[in-house]
Write a protein that holds these residues in place. Sequence first.
Motif: not given
Length: 168
Positions: A79-92
């Motif tokens: 991702l590039k330049n987000g305002k709000k980002i959420v990673f859940l579970g098993e993200c890379f």
Amino acid sequence: MEAIKLREQLVNVGKHFNACAEGIAELALSTTKEEIAQCFIEYIDFCLANDYPSNSFLKRNFRQELEDIGIYIDRTITLKNGKKIVFLGECFGNVDMDDYSVTMIWVKHESKVNIKARGNARIMVDALDHADIVVDASEGASVTVNLYGNATCQGATKVVQKGITYEL
């Protein structure tokens, strides 16, 4: 499943978790999956602290609506330049922030996220459970990482060791 039935399920479970009246009221007024997904991000602290709703429920019923607003579950993503980002579970995840961007990132469960920050970017990260954060900050960028539980971080400009559980 249609949005109204999903909303009813979520309201009932939210009450079981003692969700705030304001959050329940907003959720109860939601008529589309997009509005329900928006409730998740608006009340993210409560949702993360209670694992509510479960990742499997979210993936099964709201995957696209959540991704449209920056919430990812069990994904490998750049991702590039987000305002709000959420990673859940098993993200890379790989996140690239620059040009005076201001961002809040939540990383939970077993997710691993690399953050490249430059150009005076300002980033705040809440890392929970067993999340792992690696930061490469340069050119005046600032990355503050709040660690909860067994989360780890390398390279942040500031690391704050919080408690075992997420603060509401």
